[in-house]
Design a protein around this motif. Sequence first.
Motif, PDB file in Angstrom:
ATOM      1  N   GLY A   1       2.466  -7.969   2.828  1.00  0.00           N
ATOM      2  CA  GLY A   1       2.161  -6.719   3.497  1.00  0.00           C
ATOM      3  C   GLY A   1       3.227  -6.257   4.470  1.00  0.00           C
ATOM      4  O   GLY A   1       4.218  -6.951   4.748  1.00  0.00           O
ATOM      5  N   LYS A   2       3.017  -5.084   5.031  1.00  0.00           N
ATOM      6  CA  LYS A   2       3.968  -4.480   5.953  1.00  0.00           C
ATOM      7  C   LYS A   2       4.212  -5.377   7.168  1.00  0.00           C
ATOM      8  O   LYS A   2       3.282  -5.966   7.723  1.00  0.00           O
ATOM      9  CB  LYS A   2       3.453  -3.121   6.427  1.00  0.00           C
ATOM     10  CG  LYS A   2       3.420  -2.050   5.349  1.00  0.00           C
ATOM     11  CD  LYS A   2       2.946  -0.721   5.929  1.00  0.00           C
ATOM     12  CE  LYS A   2       2.957   0.370   4.868  1.00  0.00           C
ATOM     13  NZ  LYS A   2       2.498   1.671   5.413  1.00  0.00           N
TER      14      LYS A   2
ATOM     15  N   THR B   1      -1.241 -15.303  -3.799  1.00  0.00           N
ATOM     16  CA  THR B   1      -1.135 -15.100  -2.354  1.00  0.00           C
ATOM     17  C   THR B   1      -1.091 -13.598  -2.054  1.00  0.00           C
ATOM     18  O   THR B   1      -0.276 -12.868  -2.622  1.00  0.00           O
ATOM     19  CB  THR B   1       0.122 -15.772  -1.800  1.00  0.00           C
ATOM     20  OG1 THR B   1      -0.005 -17.198  -1.932  1.00  0.00           O
ATOM     21  CG2 THR B   1       0.344 -15.420  -0.344  1.00  0.00           C
ATOM     22  N   SER B   2      -1.978 -13.158  -1.162  1.00  0.00           N
ATOM     23  CA  SER B   2      -2.013 -11.766  -0.741  1.00  0.00           C
ATOM     24  C   SER B   2      -2.027 -11.727   0.782  1.00  0.00           C
ATOM     25  O   SER B   2      -2.970 -12.232   1.414  1.00  0.00           O
ATOM     26  CB  SER B   2      -3.256 -11.057  -1.298  1.00  0.00           C
ATOM     27  OG  SER B   2      -3.331  -9.723  -0.823  1.00  0.00           O
ATOM     28  N   LEU B   3      -0.996 -11.132   1.376  1.00  0.00           N
ATOM     29  CA  LEU B   3      -0.841 -11.140   2.828  1.00  0.00           C
ATOM     30  C   LEU B   3      -0.937  -9.725   3.376  1.00  0.00           C
ATOM     31  O   LEU B   3      -0.245  -8.819   2.893  1.00  0.00           O
ATOM     32  CB  LEU B   3       0.514 -11.742   3.211  1.00  0.00           C
ATOM     33  CG  LEU B   3       0.853 -13.107   2.605  1.00  0.00           C
ATOM     34  CD1 LEU B   3       2.214 -13.581   3.095  1.00  0.00           C
ATOM     35  CD2 LEU B   3      -0.223 -14.130   2.936  1.00  0.00           C
TER      36      LEU B   3
ATOM     37  N   VAL C   1      -4.747 -17.183  -1.969  1.00  0.00           N
ATOM     38  CA  VAL C   1      -5.306 -16.880  -0.653  1.00  0.00           C
ATOM     39  C   VAL C   1      -5.229 -15.383  -0.377  1.00  0.00           C
ATOM     40  O   VAL C   1      -4.363 -14.679  -0.893  1.00  0.00           O
ATOM     41  CB  VAL C   1      -4.568 -17.641   0.471  1.00  0.00           C
ATOM     42  CG1 VAL C   1      -4.665 -19.140   0.272  1.00  0.00           C
ATOM     43  CG2 VAL C   1      -3.113 -17.212   0.574  1.00  0.00           C
ATOM     44  N   GLU C   2      -6.141 -14.926   0.469  1.00  0.00           N
ATOM     45  CA  GLU C   2      -6.062 -13.579   1.013  1.00  0.00           C
ATOM     46  C   GLU C   2      -6.090 -13.688   2.526  1.00  0.00           C
ATOM     47  O   GLU C   2      -7.063 -14.173   3.111  1.00  0.00           O
ATOM     48  CB  GLU C   2      -7.220 -12.711   0.537  1.00  0.00           C
ATOM     49  CG  GLU C   2      -7.128 -11.290   1.071  1.00  0.00           C
ATOM     50  CD  GLU C   2      -8.278 -10.404   0.624  1.00  0.00           C
ATOM     51  OE1 GLU C   2      -8.300  -9.216   1.026  1.00  0.00           O
ATOM     52  OE2 GLU C   2      -9.155 -10.895  -0.113  1.00  0.00           O
ATOM     53  N   LEU C   3      -5.007 -13.263   3.154  1.00  0.00           N
ATOM     54  CA  LEU C   3      -4.894 -13.300   4.607  1.00  0.00           C
ATOM     55  C   LEU C   3      -4.868 -11.859   5.097  1.00  0.00           C
ATOM     56  O   LEU C   3      -3.967 -11.084   4.746  1.00  0.00           O
ATOM     57  CB  LEU C   3      -3.614 -14.025   5.043  1.00  0.00           C
ATOM     58  CG  LEU C   3      -3.655 -15.558   5.112  1.00  0.00           C
ATOM     59  CD1 LEU C   3      -4.047 -16.174   3.788  1.00  0.00           C
ATOM     60  CD2 LEU C   3      -2.311 -16.110   5.572  1.00  0.00           C
ATOM     61  N   GLU C   4      -5.874 -11.500   5.889  1.00  0.00           N
ATOM     62  CA  GLU C   4      -5.963 -10.134   6.385  1.00  0.00           C
ATOM     63  C   GLU C   4      -4.970  -9.907   7.523  1.00  0.00           C
ATOM     64  O   GLU C   4      -4.290 -10.828   7.976  1.00  0.00           O
ATOM     65  CB  GLU C   4      -7.395  -9.833   6.814  1.00  0.00           C
ATOM     66  CG  GLU C   4      -8.383  -9.866   5.643  1.00  0.00           C
ATOM     67  CD  GLU C   4      -9.795  -9.464   6.048  1.00  0.00           C
ATOM     68  OE1 GLU C   4      -9.977  -8.992   7.190  1.00  0.00           O
ATOM     69  OE2 GLU C   4     -10.714  -9.628   5.230  1.00  0.00           O
TER      70      GLU C   4
END
Length: 452
Positions: free
Chosen positions: A307-308, A322-324, A339-342
């Motif tokens: 992510g940004k 992996t999703s950040l 994983v999903e890290l908000e």
Amino acid sequence: MTARSSLTVVLAAGEGTRMRSAIPKVLHPVAGQSLLAHVLSAAPDGAGASLAVVVGPDHEAVALEARRARGDAVTFVQRERLGTAHAVLAARDAIARGADDLLVAFGDTPLISAETFARLRAPLKNGAALAVLGFRAADPTGYGRLVVEGDQLVAIREQADASAEERKITLCNAGVMAFDGRRALEIIEKIGNANSKREYYLTDAVTIVRSLGLEAVVIETSEDEVRGINTKTQLAEAEQVMQTRLRKAALEAGVTIIAPETVYLAADTTFGRDVTIEPFVVIGRGVSIADGAVIHSFSHIVQASIGKNASIGPYARLRPGTSLGEGVRIGNFVETKAVELEAGVKVNHLSYIGDTHIGANANIGAGTITCNYDGISKHKTEIGAGAFVGTNSSLVAPVKIGRGAYIGSGSVITRDVPDDALAVERNQQNNREGGAKRYRELKTRNKKPKGG
């Protein structure tokens, strides 16, 4: 005006014995993508475009890759290897449908571009029956020479058959051709096998075209673009060329790459604005990196979404799934998987986070392990927003850590922790006064002298 229809026939039936591998040649990767997939992605696509891939017998893996890379690909089997013209005619049924343009390409030339295919088709629109792709070879030895008179191609002369004067020609045959689809079958079916190997060579199409009073021309491209891959050395050389292309494209798109020659990219990597990549980073397939993210040195990333303004590494490993979210911080020697890290999550150094969802602004202390595998099945860990997990904690999945919960350092958590709860799991500390001194005296007394 209606766009011209096209059929691209990609020849991918070769065994590739010089690769010395059990893997079919066209399935070897360059920049994270098979040789075949690179060619198929460059071939004409969209309305009016069709695709045929000729594979060898028992090469179902190649057929599957063709359909994976291009859902519109239809495969045909060449059961005998009797030359390139024979291979093209394995797709006779597709050719007979009569596309305006017939392109013939090879599954082991991963550096060819869509722009080159378009340039090769252009003369057909202007009345040519055949366009042959050529290149200026630094060393033409071994290549077929393209003999040109004026703007017309009159022959493709193989090295063994070339005169001394013809061997001085540096314009060489790349093998890729474009035919007027209305005449393609007529031309290819006239090719004979009156040669020492009794094979049907597509290069003889030039002579056939000339005998029919039709026009054959040459379109030139760079030698790099038509590199064929037959050995692992050539595979490595193609990788170098592809990496140079990808790095240049990323730099021109505004990515800051501090030491480009040390960074490896995949063909499908996507970047936002103002991304920074430090030296010695490896990015595999399926990675997207959003605006402002920084990838620190020695990180390895595959099938991940970043992510940004995220910060990754150094020495981080992001595995598939992996999703950040925005502003996530992944510290050094951290590994993630599925994983999903908000937004705002921090995972500090020396941690493994797998099969986990972490809510916004949670803090994961150094040395935290999500114990996701019980030896038989994988299980999920859920960590709520704003939770704090202390250093050296083990979270034994399946387990849920509530919003705002606090896990004391060194804990092994095996049960769910409610929102805003404090969980500490440790044995009671026992201090023995003078115990260390007595231990040292005992060890010293029992220690034998050196040489004794």
